[in-house]
Design a protein around this motif. Structure first.
Motif, PDB file in Angstrom:
ATOM      1  N   PHE A  46       8.333   3.575   7.559  1.00  0.00           N
ATOM      2  CA  PHE A  46       7.980   4.986   7.342  1.00  0.00           C
ATOM      3  C   PHE A  46       7.824   5.317   5.861  1.00  0.00           C
ATOM      4  CE2 PHE A  46       9.129   9.433   6.638  1.00  0.00           C
ATOM      5  CZ  PHE A  46       8.249  10.070   7.494  1.00  0.00           C
ATOM      6  N   ALA A  47       8.801   4.889   5.046  1.00  0.00           N
ATOM      7  CA  ALA A  47       8.755   5.203   3.613  1.00  0.00           C
ATOM      8  C   ALA A  47       7.586   4.496   2.927  1.00  0.00           C
ATOM      9  CB  ALA A  47      10.065   4.802   2.944  1.00  0.00           C
ATOM     10  N   LEU A  48       7.235   3.329   3.424  1.00  0.00           N
ATOM     11  CA  LEU A  48       6.112   2.584   2.828  1.00  0.00           C
ATOM     12  C   LEU A  48       4.785   3.256   3.149  1.00  0.00           C
ATOM     13  CD1 LEU A  48       7.473  -0.935   3.749  1.00  0.00           C
ATOM     14  CD2 LEU A  48       7.176  -0.065   1.423  1.00  0.00           C
ATOM     15  N   LYS A  49       4.672   3.794   4.359  1.00  0.00           N
ATOM     16  CA  LYS A  49       3.455   4.537   4.702  1.00  0.00           C
ATOM     17  C   LYS A  49       3.336   5.790   3.855  1.00  0.00           C
ATOM     18  CE  LYS A  49       3.128   2.917   9.478  1.00  0.00           C
ATOM     19  NZ  LYS A  49       3.222   3.284  10.909  1.00  0.00           N
ATOM     20  N   ALA A  50       4.486   6.443   3.621  1.00  0.00           N
ATOM     21  CA  ALA A  50       4.470   7.644   2.780  1.00  0.00           C
ATOM     22  C   ALA A  50       4.048   7.313   1.349  1.00  0.00           C
ATOM     23  CB  ALA A  50       5.849   8.294   2.779  1.00  0.00           C
ATOM     24  N   ALA A  51       4.343   6.078   0.922  1.00  0.00           N
ATOM     25  CA  ALA A  51       3.955   5.635  -0.420  1.00  0.00           C
ATOM     26  C   ALA A  51       2.541   5.044  -0.432  1.00  0.00           C
ATOM     27  CB  ALA A  51       4.950   4.604  -0.937  1.00  0.00           C
ATOM     28  N   ARG A  52       1.835   5.149   0.709  1.00  0.00           N
ATOM     29  CA  ARG A  52       0.433   4.721   0.844  1.00  0.00           C
ATOM     30  C   ARG A  52       0.245   3.216   0.628  1.00  0.00           C
ATOM     31  NH1 ARG A  52      -2.695   9.301   1.085  1.00  0.00           N
ATOM     32  NH2 ARG A  52      -1.773  11.219   0.259  1.00  0.00           N
ATOM     33  N   LYS A  53       1.194   2.432   1.140  1.00  0.00           N
ATOM     34  CA  LYS A  53       1.054   0.985   1.065  1.00  0.00           C
ATOM     35  C   LYS A  53       0.100   0.506   2.166  1.00  0.00           C
ATOM     36  CE  LYS A  53       4.130   0.562  -2.224  1.00  0.00           C
ATOM     37  NZ  LYS A  53       3.762   0.152  -3.590  1.00  0.00           N
ATOM     38  N   SER A  54      -0.555  -0.632   1.923  1.00  0.00           N
ATOM     39  CA  SER A  54      -1.491  -1.179   2.908  1.00  0.00           C
ATOM     40  C   SER A  54      -0.727  -1.802   4.069  1.00  0.00           C
ATOM     41  CB  SER A  54      -2.371  -2.242   2.256  1.00  0.00           C
ATOM     42  OG  SER A  54      -1.604  -3.388   1.916  1.00  0.00           O
ATOM     43  N   SER A  55      -1.417  -2.010   5.187  1.00  0.00           N
ATOM     44  CA  SER A  55      -0.785  -2.624   6.363  1.00  0.00           C
ATOM     45  C   SER A  55      -0.220  -3.996   6.038  1.00  0.00           C
ATOM     46  CB  SER A  55      -1.806  -2.735   7.497  1.00  0.00           C
ATOM     47  OG  SER A  55      -2.239  -1.462   7.909  1.00  0.00           O
ATOM     48  N   LYS A  56      -0.931  -4.755   5.225  1.00  0.00           N
ATOM     49  CA  LYS A  56      -0.479  -6.090   4.842  1.00  0.00           C
ATOM     50  C   LYS A  56       0.802  -6.007   4.017  1.00  0.00           C
ATOM     51  CE  LYS A  56      -2.101 -10.346   2.629  1.00  0.00           C
ATOM     52  NZ  LYS A  56      -3.230 -10.997   1.911  1.00  0.00           N
ATOM     53  N   GLU A  57       0.830  -5.055   3.069  1.00  0.00           N
ATOM     54  CA  GLU A  57       2.031  -4.871   2.242  1.00  0.00           C
ATOM     55  C   GLU A  57       3.216  -4.422   3.086  1.00  0.00           C
ATOM     56  OE1 GLU A  57       0.655  -3.418  -2.146  1.00  0.00           O
ATOM     57  OE2 GLU A  57       0.032  -2.125  -0.480  1.00  0.00           O
ATOM     58  N   ILE A  58       2.964  -3.531   4.038  1.00  0.00           N
ATOM     59  CA  ILE A  58       4.025  -3.022   4.892  1.00  0.00           C
ATOM     60  C   ILE A  58       4.603  -4.140   5.748  1.00  0.00           C
ATOM     61  CG2 ILE A  58       4.512  -1.521   6.873  1.00  0.00           C
ATOM     62  CD1 ILE A  58       2.519   0.495   5.650  1.00  0.00           C
ATOM     63  N   GLU A  59       3.737  -4.944   6.339  1.00  0.00           N
ATOM     64  CA  GLU A  59       4.187  -6.053   7.170  1.00  0.00           C
ATOM     65  C   GLU A  59       5.086  -7.008   6.384  1.00  0.00           C
ATOM     66  OE1 GLU A  59       4.833  -8.691  10.208  1.00  0.00           O
ATOM     67  OE2 GLU A  59       3.770  -6.780  10.431  1.00  0.00           O
ATOM     68  N   ALA A  60       4.643  -7.365   5.192  1.00  0.00           N
ATOM     69  CA  ALA A  60       5.397  -8.318   4.372  1.00  0.00           C
ATOM     70  C   ALA A  60       6.729  -7.729   3.928  1.00  0.00           C
ATOM     71  CB  ALA A  60       4.558  -8.726   3.161  1.00  0.00           C
ATOM     72  N   ARG A  61       6.716  -6.471   3.489  1.00  0.00           N
ATOM     73  CA  ARG A  61       7.934  -5.854   2.959  1.00  0.00           C
ATOM     74  C   ARG A  61       8.963  -5.614   4.066  1.00  0.00           C
ATOM     75  NH1 ARG A  61      11.658  -5.792  -0.738  1.00  0.00           N
ATOM     76  NH2 ARG A  61      12.485  -3.724  -1.273  1.00  0.00           N
ATOM     77  N   VAL A  62       8.541  -5.094   5.214  1.00  0.00           N
ATOM     78  CA  VAL A  62       9.481  -4.825   6.298  1.00  0.00           C
ATOM     79  C   VAL A  62      10.087  -6.129   6.809  1.00  0.00           C
ATOM     80  CG1 VAL A  62       9.776  -3.888   8.620  1.00  0.00           C
ATOM     81  CG2 VAL A  62       8.359  -2.671   6.954  1.00  0.00           C
ATOM     82  N   THR A  63       9.271  -7.164   6.922  1.00  0.00           N
ATOM     83  CA  THR A  63       9.774  -8.467   7.358  1.00  0.00           C
ATOM     84  C   THR A  63      10.835  -8.978   6.385  1.00  0.00           C
ATOM     85  OG1 THR A  63       7.666  -9.020   8.420  1.00  0.00           O
ATOM     86  CG2 THR A  63       9.137 -10.857   7.859  1.00  0.00           C
TER      87      THR A  63
END
Length: 337
Positions: A105-122
């Motif tokens: 959620f916080a990464l989407k709010a920071a406008r991160k890309s889907s690829k960045e979100i996947e890597a960071r959450v993992t």
């Protein structure tokens, strides 16, 4: 790292004004774990929420890494808040979203890309030990697992500061210890500055480097955790410390003691020396240990023993002088009649 200057927070209620934080000034160093202790209503939650301006201070300044948050526009403040993570007592997870979605959620709010979100959450789920829970919902998690999700979410945008609002109060003792261990690991691994509020001195003893004690919106005592545990100066602090270190002797032990009852505090390396056994060898006294405990605070021993010395008064006096010289901390609780 964090500096609070003459900060006050006043609330307006139907019955008048209530001061939550009263002219508090405080410095928290980069990379340390800092505890704020107080009973309910002391102002600790208000102070914590002022650090990221979830509560807007009535007066005073908050600076983080030299940036004065209290002088920023709303847009600038939103940007700075990305550098401040926060975890809560009751987790605040979205029940309709999976673990992965809650953390992202916080990464989407920071406008991160889907690829960045996947890597960071993992990465984060691996850090908090929940890699196998990414697709489950909060209702399927234990309290400790929910708090781990909250920690992962708070770390999503690589914050420099992590604020913990009674983060372990809703957890059982075993889970609390595990969460504190995780926070300690994160502090060391990531170099995060952690500020936590609690009313539990066991939490402070377990994880904090420095601490402050609050009462009626003010800080009444502040300093290194070991020094405060070993030498609390304020009555409120002494009361808090007593929940961990002190103990009350049963009244019958004080009614007709055969000898002199003393309390000894052993600080640092002296706690690992044979002070008591040396006394029995050097002086004509016998002893009964009535109570004793050694705690390790910041990996340094702190011991408290209550014992009864039996023998001639002259020998007891010599023993007391010897122990006092060795420990620098002895209190006579009761003399035999």
């Amino acid at each position: 790292m964090i500096e609070v200057r003459n900060l006050s927070k006043v609330y307006t209620t139907k019955k008048g004004t209530v001061t939550g934080v009263d002219a508090v000034s405080l410095k928290i160093n980069k990379g340390e774990v800092f505890g704020i202790v107080g009973y309910s209503g002391a102002g600790k939650s208000s102070l914590l929420r002022c650090l990221n301006l979830l509560e807007k201070p009535t007066s005073g300044q908050v600076l983080i890494n030299g940036v004065e948050l209290t002088a920023l526009s709303n847009r600038e403040l939103r940007s700075q808040r990305l550098k401040i993570g926060m975890i809560f007592q009751h987790f605040h997870l979205v029940s309709s979203k999976t673990v992965f979605e809650n953390v992202s959620f916080a990464l989407k709010a920071a406008r991160k890309s889907s690829k960045e979100i996947e890597a960071r959450v993992t990465e984060l789920l691996g850090l908090v030990g929940l890699s196998d829970k990414r697709d489950v919902y909060p209702s399927q998690l234990s309290g400790g697992q929910k708090q781990r999700v909250g920690i992962a979410r708070a770390l999503a945008n690589n914050p420099a500061v992590l604020l913990c609002d009674e983060a372990t109060s809703a957890l059982d003792p075993g889970t609390t210890k595990a969460i504190l261990g995780l926070l300690k690991e994160i502090n060391k691994k990531l170099g995060l500055t952690i500020v936590l509020i609690t009313h539990e001195m066991e939490v402070v003893k377990e994880i904090c480097d420095r601490m402050a004690v609050m009462q009626d919106g003010k800080i009444v005592e502040e300093g290194n955790v070991y020094e405060i545990f070993s030498n609390p100066t304020q009555p409120l602090t002494q009361q808090f410390i007593s929940t961990v270190l002190q103990f009350d002797l049963p009244p019958h032990l004080l009614e007709n003691p055969a000898g002199t009852i003393i309390k000894i505090q052993f600080k640092g390396s002296i706690a690992e020396e044979s002070v008591v056994s040396d006394v029995f060898q050097k002086f004509k006294v016998r002893g009964n240990i009535l109570h004793g405990k050694i705690e390790y605070i910041q990996e340094i021993p702190l011991g408290i023993f209550v014992m009864e010395l039996i023998g001639e008064q002259s020998e007891i006096a010599k023993a007391i002088n010897y122990i006092t010289e060795r420990t620098k901390s002895l209190e006579v609780i009761h003399h035999a009649a």
